[in-house]
Design a protein around this motif. Structure first.
Motif, mmCIF file in Angstrom:
data_model
loop_
_atom_site.group_PDB
_atom_site.id
_atom_site.type_symbol
_atom_site.label_atom_id
_atom_site.label_comp_id
_atom_site.label_asym_id
_atom_site.label_seq_id
_atom_site.Cartn_x
_atom_site.Cartn_y
_atom_site.Cartn_z
ATOM 1 N N ILE A 1 -8.376 -3.684 -1.290
ATOM 2 C CA ILE A 1 -8.485 -4.571 -2.343
ATOM 3 C C ILE A 1 -7.045 -5.134 -2.748
ATOM 4 O O ILE A 1 -6.321 -4.506 -1.695
ATOM 5 N N ASN A 2 -6.306 -6.457 -3.168
ATOM 6 C CA ASN A 2 -5.019 -6.791 -3.427
ATOM 7 C C ASN A 2 -4.519 -5.784 -4.351
ATOM 8 O O ASN A 2 -4.915 -6.464 -5.030
ATOM 9 N N SER A 3 -3.612 -5.106 -4.055
ATOM 10 C CA SER A 3 -2.849 -4.470 -4.918
ATOM 11 C C SER A 3 -1.513 -3.826 -4.520
ATOM 12 O O SER A 3 -0.947 -4.147 -3.279
ATOM 13 N N ASN A 4 -1.133 -2.831 -5.253
ATOM 14 C CA ASN A 4 0.102 -1.701 -4.381
ATOM 15 C C ASN A 4 -0.409 -0.251 -3.978
ATOM 16 O O ASN A 4 -0.801 0.077 -5.333
ATOM 17 N N TYR A 5 0.027 0.129 -3.130
ATOM 18 C CA TYR A 5 -0.461 0.808 -2.721
ATOM 19 C C TYR A 5 0.526 2.520 -3.816
ATOM 20 O O TYR A 5 -0.058 3.179 -4.043
ATOM 21 N N ASN A 6 1.736 2.343 -3.230
ATOM 22 C CA ASN A 6 2.836 3.260 -3.834
ATOM 23 C C ASN A 6 2.516 3.205 -5.256
ATOM 24 O O ASN A 6 2.634 4.461 -5.654
#
Length: 176
Positions: A67-72
């Protein structure tokens, strides 16, 4: 004892810095995120904190999901939710699962435990800053507050499933 308290103090300072950053309208960078890798990283990190009688389960909806998001930030929330589950679940199981709602462009994570649960009248209050229902448990009462801010900044929400009564189920939603 000194090492343990130093870690708790470091966590408190880190949490306060996280809230400060999240409260400022700094843009959260998005990139390709492997959802199963996020979940596995959180499970691996949390595994040692669970009592021996607790089974840690991962139920992915897909073999692979990017997905397009923020891993951290996703890992931070999952780490916190699994950490809370480990504090209050001494037997039974904790399950991390997710489902994809393509029509709504949402990814829904759930962390479900068979622990002591949260009274219905306290379920919204636990998301307030510095709120702890058990004053003898570790932490400063900032974790769920930070998680809710992160969820909202990722286009979703964080809430407790009021219909689940065998412990606690936390629902963490992000936009895809």
């Amino acid at each position: 004892l000194i090492e343990s308290n130093s870690k708790l103090l470091l966590k408190l300072v880190g949490d306060i810095l996280d809230i400060s950053i999240l409260d400022s309208e700094v843009e959260i960078k998005h990139n390709a995120v492997d959802v199963n890798a996020c979940c596995q990283a959180s499970i691996d990190a949390a595994g040692a904190s669970f009592d021996p009688g607790v089974k840690l389960i991962f139920e992915p909806a897909c073999d692979e999901l990017i997905i397009n998001s923020n891993y951290n930030y996703i890992v931070q929330v999952l780490d916190n939710l699994l950490g809370n589950a480990s504090k209050f679940t001494h037997e039974g199981s904790v399950t991390l699962a997710y489902e994809v709602k393509k029509e709504e462009n949402q990814l829904i994570f759930t962390v479900t435990d068979t622990g002591i649960g949260i009274p219905v009248e306290e379920q919204e209050r636990v998301f307030e800053r510095f709120v702890k229902l058990d004053n003898f448990s570790q932490g400063a009462g900032l974790g769920l507050s930070i998680c809710r801010i992160v969820a909202e900044r990722l286009g979703g929400y964080l809430r407790i499933d009021k219909g689940y009564t065998q412990g606690t189920r936390v629902i963490f939603c992000v936009s895809m």
